[in-house]
Every structure is written in C-alpha cells, then in structure tokens.
Write a protein that holds these residues in place. Structure first.
Motif, PDB file in Angstrom:
ATOM      1  N   ILE A 114      32.651  39.808  50.478  1.00 58.66           N
ATOM      2  CA  ILE A 114      31.832  38.606  50.334  1.00 58.66           C
ATOM      3  C   ILE A 114      30.529  38.949  49.617  1.00 58.66           C
ATOM      4  O   ILE A 114      30.158  40.115  49.487  1.00 58.66           O
ATOM      5  CB  ILE A 114      31.531  37.915  51.687  1.00 58.66           C
ATOM      6  N   LEU A 115      29.865  37.886  49.186  1.00 55.40           N
ATOM      7  CA  LEU A 115      28.542  37.998  48.566  1.00 55.40           C
ATOM      8  C   LEU A 115      27.585  37.170  49.413  1.00 55.40           C
ATOM      9  O   LEU A 115      27.866  36.010  49.707  1.00 55.40           O
ATOM     10  CB  LEU A 115      28.592  37.454  47.136  1.00 55.40           C
ATOM     11  N   THR A 116      26.472  37.771  49.811  1.00 54.69           N
ATOM     12  CA  THR A 116      25.448  37.052  50.564  1.00 54.69           C
ATOM     13  C   THR A 116      24.182  36.983  49.722  1.00 54.69           C
ATOM     14  O   THR A 116      23.686  38.009  49.260  1.00 54.69           O
ATOM     15  CB  THR A 116      25.145  37.755  51.902  1.00 54.69           C
ATOM     16  N   LEU A 117      23.696  35.763  49.514  1.00 51.37           N
ATOM     17  CA  LEU A 117      22.456  35.533  48.779  1.00 51.37           C
ATOM     18  C   LEU A 117      21.455  34.927  49.747  1.00 51.37           C
ATOM     19  O   LEU A 117      21.817  34.054  50.538  1.00 51.37           O
ATOM     20  CB  LEU A 117      22.686  34.555  47.622  1.00 51.37           C
ATOM     21  N   LYS A 174      32.661  44.965  35.085  1.00 55.01           N
ATOM     22  CA  LYS A 174      33.720  44.071  35.558  1.00 55.01           C
ATOM     23  C   LYS A 174      33.119  42.776  36.078  1.00 55.01           C
ATOM     24  O   LYS A 174      31.997  42.740  36.565  1.00 55.01           O
ATOM     25  CB  LYS A 174      34.540  44.731  36.667  1.00 55.01           C
ATOM     26  N   GLU A 175      33.916  41.704  35.986  1.00 54.26           N
ATOM     27  CA  GLU A 175      33.491  40.392  36.473  1.00 54.26           C
ATOM     28  C   GLU A 175      34.086  40.144  37.857  1.00 54.26           C
ATOM     29  O   GLU A 175      35.282  40.323  38.076  1.00 54.26           O
ATOM     30  CB  GLU A 175      33.964  39.304  35.514  1.00 54.26           C
ATOM     31  N   TYR A 176      33.231  39.709  38.779  1.00 52.02           N
ATOM     32  CA  TYR A 176      33.667  39.335  40.128  1.00 52.02           C
ATOM     33  C   TYR A 176      33.303  37.874  40.339  1.00 52.02           C
ATOM     34  O   TYR A 176      32.151  37.481  40.140  1.00 52.02           O
ATOM     35  CB  TYR A 176      32.984  40.225  41.177  1.00 52.02           C
ATOM     36  N   VAL A 177      34.290  37.089  40.718  1.00 55.75           N
ATOM     37  CA  VAL A 177      34.102  35.649  40.874  1.00 55.75           C
ATOM     38  C   VAL A 177      34.104  35.316  42.369  1.00 55.75           C
ATOM     39  O   VAL A 177      35.054  35.638  43.086  1.00 55.75           O
ATOM     40  CB  VAL A 177      35.226  34.869  40.166  1.00 55.75           C
ATOM     41  N   TYR A 178      33.051  34.666  42.818  1.00 51.23           N
ATOM     42  CA  TYR A 178      32.914  34.274  44.220  1.00 51.23           C
ATOM     43  C   TYR A 178      32.815  32.753  44.318  1.00 51.23           C
ATOM     44  O   TYR A 178      32.317  32.099  43.406  1.00 51.23           O
ATOM     45  CB  TYR A 178      31.650  34.885  44.836  1.00 51.23           C
ATOM     46  N   LYS A 179      33.258  32.222  45.452  1.00 48.30           N
ATOM     47  CA  LYS A 179      33.134  30.784  45.711  1.00 48.30           C
ATOM     48  C   LYS A 179      32.362  30.596  47.017  1.00 48.30           C
ATOM     49  O   LYS A 179      32.689  31.198  48.038  1.00 48.30           O
ATOM     50  CB  LYS A 179      34.508  30.137  45.825  1.00 48.30           C
ATOM     51  N   VAL A 180      31.331  29.752  46.965  1.00 45.39           N
ATOM     52  CA  VAL A 180      30.472  29.507  48.128  1.00 45.39           C
ATOM     53  C   VAL A 180      31.278  28.858  49.256  1.00 45.39           C
ATOM     54  O   VAL A 180      31.987  27.874  49.030  1.00 45.39           O
ATOM     55  CB  VAL A 180      29.271  28.609  47.759  1.00 45.39           C
ATOM     56  N   THR A 185      24.646  42.030  36.611  1.00 42.07           N
ATOM     57  CA  THR A 185      24.043  40.708  36.407  1.00 42.07           C
ATOM     58  C   THR A 185      24.611  39.686  37.383  1.00 42.07           C
ATOM     59  O   THR A 185      25.812  39.692  37.672  1.00 42.07           O
ATOM     60  CB  THR A 185      24.315  40.225  34.959  1.00 42.07           C
ATOM     61  N   LEU A 186      23.752  38.796  37.865  1.00 46.30           N
ATOM     62  CA  LEU A 186      24.145  37.678  38.718  1.00 46.30           C
ATOM     63  C   LEU A 186      24.028  36.394  37.909  1.00 46.30           C
ATOM     64  O   LEU A 186      22.990  36.136  37.300  1.00 46.30           O
ATOM     65  CB  LEU A 186      23.237  37.598  39.944  1.00 46.30           C
ATOM     66  N   VAL A 187      25.099  35.591  37.873  1.00 48.25           N
ATOM     67  CA  VAL A 187      25.093  34.317  37.160  1.00 48.25           C
ATOM     68  C   VAL A 187      25.537  33.222  38.123  1.00 48.25           C
ATOM     69  O   VAL A 187      26.614  33.308  38.716  1.00 48.25           O
ATOM     70  CB  VAL A 187      26.036  34.349  35.929  1.00 48.25           C
ATOM     71  N   ILE A 188      24.691  32.204  38.287  1.00 53.58           N
ATOM     72  CA  ILE A 188      25.031  31.051  39.123  1.00 53.58           C
ATOM     73  C   ILE A 188      24.828  29.809  38.261  1.00 53.58           C
ATOM     74  O   ILE A 188      23.717  29.274  38.173  1.00 53.58           O
ATOM     75  CB  ILE A 188      24.172  30.972  40.395  1.00 53.58           C
ATOM     76  N   PRO A 189      25.884  29.333  37.598  1.00 55.91           N
ATOM     77  CA  PRO A 189      25.734  28.209  36.659  1.00 55.91           C
ATOM     78  C   PRO A 189      25.098  26.971  37.266  1.00 55.91           C
ATOM     79  O   PRO A 189      24.287  26.315  36.623  1.00 55.91           O
ATOM     80  CB  PRO A 189      27.172  27.930  36.216  1.00 55.91           C
ATOM     81  N   VAL A 230      29.369  37.685  39.477  1.00 57.00           N
ATOM     82  CA  VAL A 230      28.648  38.956  39.482  1.00 57.00           C
ATOM     83  C   VAL A 230      29.320  39.856  38.462  1.00 57.00           C
ATOM     84  O   VAL A 230      30.538  40.054  38.505  1.00 57.00           O
ATOM     85  CB  VAL A 230      28.653  39.620  40.876  1.00 57.00           C
ATOM     86  N   TYR A 231      28.530  40.362  37.533  1.00 53.57           N
ATOM     87  CA  TYR A 231      29.021  41.351  36.573  1.00 53.57           C
ATOM     88  C   TYR A 231      28.522  42.702  37.064  1.00 53.57           C
ATOM     89  O   TYR A 231      27.315  42.941  37.103  1.00 53.57           O
ATOM     90  CB  TYR A 231      28.505  41.026  35.168  1.00 53.57           C
ATOM     91  N   TRP A 232      29.475  43.545  37.471  1.00 50.95           N
ATOM     92  CA  TRP A 232      29.098  44.806  38.109  1.00 50.95           C
ATOM     93  C   TRP A 232      29.862  45.960  37.463  1.00 50.95           C
ATOM     94  O   TRP A 232      31.083  45.981  37.469  1.00 50.95           O
ATOM     95  CB  TRP A 232      29.403  44.745  39.614  1.00 50.95           C
TER      96      TRP A 232
END
Length: 197
Positions: free
Chosen positions: A174-177, A147-153, A72-76, A142-144
C-alpha cells in the motif's frame, strides 16, 4: 505649497504600497486554492474525473515522455507531480515530498509512506495542499527506480499526531500519504491510503 504637494504625493505612494502589500498578504494563503479552482478540470491538458479509468488517463494525458529518472509522485486529481525526497532528518520535509525513513518502498511491497507540507515552504505540484480533495478510487502513480506503480485510493481518514501506526508496515503493498489537518494547523493528520493495482 511645494512641500505640501510633495508630502501629498509621498502619502499617496505610501498608501498604494501598503494597499498592494496588504492584498498580497491576504491572497498568498488562498493562492493554491484559487489556482486549483481555475484549473479544476485540467491536468496535462485534459479533463480528469475520478470515475475515468487509468487507460483513459494515460491515453489523454500525453503521459510523461519517459519514466522519470528521479523517484516521483504523481496525483493527477490534485495536480501533484513531484520528486520524492529521501533523508533521515525532518528537514527533508522542507524539500517537498518525503518518503518517511524506516517505511517500505514500492519495489519491496508493504507500506510506503510519503508526507508533505500543505503550504509552509512551497505551493503547487510539490505539496499536499489539496490532499483533502482526493476521493476514493482516485489514481496515484509512483515512479520508483525506473518503474511505474499504480495505486488506487481506498481509505481517507483523520488521525491524531500521536497515531504513528499509520507508518507501520503492512502485509499488502500500500501507499500512505499524509499531511497536517485542518489547513494552517497541525492539530491532526489527514491520511490517504491507496492499494497497489
């Protein structure tokens, strides 16, 4: 005279129906923006601003009762909360969030790439309609695989569709959206990059 009254009523009914349909057609493209404006300070029932720390985010968000079973992808900041779909066919994009094949996954490090439509097939928490509202230092979760992975833009840019290097693997995790830009066109790609914290 009776026929005239029937025709007049029929004309009124048709006019109202056409008016409602026209209003519907005009509002549908703007609906996600209207919803965003109404809910701009709410997500899971709390005010979220980009300067808030992750600890406050978790404390006040009444976070998910448990880590989602699905990836799951979560972007508050932009109200995204969606399953990440896997697949090798481009039609997977029509399901919502699509982890691009041949890119990494959060557990392996490197460049995890997720793309989505802005409006075409769905609205709400399953699109990147509001991706352009993300700011530097916003948090992406990102819940993968449990596990929870926390990224900062850390970077937001526009590129041409031919610039496929945004999907190349990287040394750092990194995470690319990305999604189409500007809204309602596919002229460019809006790219958001975030570092694993």
């Amino acid at each position: 005279m009776k026929t005239f009254k029937i025709l007049r009523r029929l004309n009124i009914i048709i006019s109202i129906t056409i008016g409602v349909l026209a209003l519907y057609i005009l509002l549908i493209p703007a609906l996600p923006g209207i919803i965003f404006a109404i809910n701009t300070n709410q997500y899971y029932g709390f005010a979220y601003k980009s300067q808030k720390t992750l600890e406050i985010l978790r404390e006040k968000a009444n976070e998910l009762p448990e880590i989602p079973k699905e990836n799951t992808l979560v972007i508050p900041q932009i109200y995204v909360n969606a399953k990440i779909n896997e697949g090798t066919q481009e039609s997977t994009l029509n399901l919502g969030m699509w982890r691009r094949p041949n890119t990494s996954t959060p557990d392996k490090g490197g460049n995890t790439v997720i793309t989505s439509h802005r409006f075409l097939h769905t609205i709400g928490p399953n699109t990147f309609f509001n991706l352009d509202r993300l700011e530097i230092n916003n948090i992406v979760l990102v819940y993968w695989q449990g596990k929870e992975y926390v990224y900062k833009v850390y970077e937001i840019s526009n590129v041409l569709p031919q610039q496929v290097d945004i999907e190349f693997n990287t040394k750092d995790p990194i995470l690319t959206l990305y999604t189409c830009e500007p809204l309602w066109t596919s002229e460019k790609r809006l790219v958001v990059k975030a570092k694993l914290q």
